[in-house]
Design a protein around this motif. Sequence first.
Motif, PDB file in Angstrom:
ATOM      1  N   ASN A  48       0.845  -1.197   0.000  1.00 22.38           N
ATOM      2  CA  ASN A  48       0.000   0.000   0.000  1.00 22.38           C
ATOM      3  C   ASN A  48       0.878   1.243   0.000  1.00 22.38           C
ATOM      4  O   ASN A  48       1.102   1.863   1.039  1.00 22.38           O
ATOM      5  N   HIS A 373      -7.755  -1.186   5.388  1.00 22.75           N
ATOM      6  CA  HIS A 373      -7.459  -2.274   4.456  1.00 22.75           C
ATOM      7  C   HIS A 373      -8.645  -2.546   3.539  1.00 22.75           C
ATOM      8  O   HIS A 373      -8.482  -2.726   2.318  1.00 22.75           O
ATOM      9  N   GLY A 376      -9.141   0.320   1.091  1.00 17.23           N
ATOM     10  CA  GLY A 376      -8.054   0.291   0.116  1.00 17.23           C
ATOM     11  C   GLY A 376      -8.265  -0.768  -0.956  1.00 17.23           C
ATOM     12  O   GLY A 376      -8.033  -0.519  -2.145  1.00 17.23           O
ATOM     13  N   LYS A 380      -8.871  -0.120  -4.995  1.00 18.50           N
ATOM     14  CA  LYS A 380      -7.975  -0.739  -5.975  1.00 18.50           C
ATOM     15  C   LYS A 380      -8.735  -1.616  -6.956  1.00 18.50           C
ATOM     16  O   LYS A 380      -8.540  -1.530  -8.179  1.00 18.50           O
TER      17      LYS A 380
END
Length: 470
Positions: A48, A373, A376, A380
């Motif tokens: 990340n 998390h 993210g 993505k």
Amino acid sequence: MIQSQLAATRVEHDLIGDLDIPAEAYWGVHTLRAKHNFDITGTQLSGNPYLIRALARVKQAAARANYELGLLSAERAAAIDAACERIVAGELHEQFIIDPIQGGAGTSTNMNANEVIANLALEIMGHAKGEYQYLHPNDHVNLSQSTNDAYPTAVNIATHFATQPLLEAMEVLQDSCLAKAEEFRTVVKMGRTQLQDAVPMTVGQEFGGWAVTLGEDRARLAESLSLVTEINLGATAIGTGLNAPAGYAASACRHLRELTGLPLTTSPDLIEATSDVGAFVHLSGVLKRVALKISKICNDLRLLSSGPRAGLNDLHLPAVQSGSSIMPGKVNPVIPEVVNQIAYQVVGHDLTVTMAAEGGQLQLNAFEPVIAHSIGLSLKHLTNGCLTLATRCIDGITVDEDALRRAVENSIGLVTALNPRLGYSASTAIAMEALHTGRGVAELVLERGLLSAEELNELLSPERLANLSD
């Protein structure tokens, strides 16, 4: 720090005891403890880069504020600043080795950042890694901070930057739909409601509708970012600002604004800001909305391309791979299918964020690592999904204009366009006869002399059927 034989390791100490640290490692004892404790996802923080760069910016801003307020020497501040700048530029990301899902409210992530920055700064100052008497991870890199304000601030910044590629990818997908809307502007097809023939429209109008919904969701996503520009840096442990000097919060926020270019502001109530993760609940909800809208488009694409001989077959999706190991010639809508699955995953991530937000207790939410998390991953995967759908599917879609026109002419739904001239009763009779005989509506209208061929052509023109305007 004690160097062991051949300098292969160095010994570092924490409240639990001593550990051997590889001599070449920029991380230290706290990072290694976390590495041992949290083997959860099989991934590392190094995956990340947004979060790593954000952590470096937070530490850099803190060092500048601490120097400005006289708490940090010029040499230490300059070394920390330079180390952070190198990490932002991409150096040493592989040194962020712990699992993104962890206990401790992000303490392990913060410690990992402190240690990497400290050891790089020590090298810049001419010292060896681990010689913390010259510059310490906690006493200097973490000065005037707690994990509970440094980590959430970094997550806010990382989320803001990680959202930009999704906004751009959604624009790419929207532009692909707009291009098809123009390409198929006058191609008439049958519109459907509840999977039944309804009234005519154009293929262009269908793609145009998808483009509009994508544009609306891009706007909602951009709006949601305003909530993550409010930070709690300076709150320290629970929002009281304990161990942070007067003026620190304002100074650190000012430096962070300059370093990131973001319109960051300090929360007016740091106690509330330290315990609340509502901004992420909202953002995750918007990501779920985006995912559901795109998934609905993919559902339509799969249905409209069904066949090719025994389905709707309105759209021809580009063939990108063989569809079966047993059925020769079969081609599946694999691109919409994979994007559907991304959407389902985003919905699951949103539920994780929801439960993690609810699970927070008292002055801190300990579950922000799984929130960060999950968001993210949603960002993505949605980014990749939008680009894949645009370039591997939408851009290559074709149609059989003549077949679509014949389907319209053969549909009993066509009678709705004639209803204003024929009346409801006559139109119903035509529709029922067409349904039971298999004959076309236009054919029956002409046979009964209800309209002339010229009148019928005018009523059934693409411009009128789809209510097109120049």
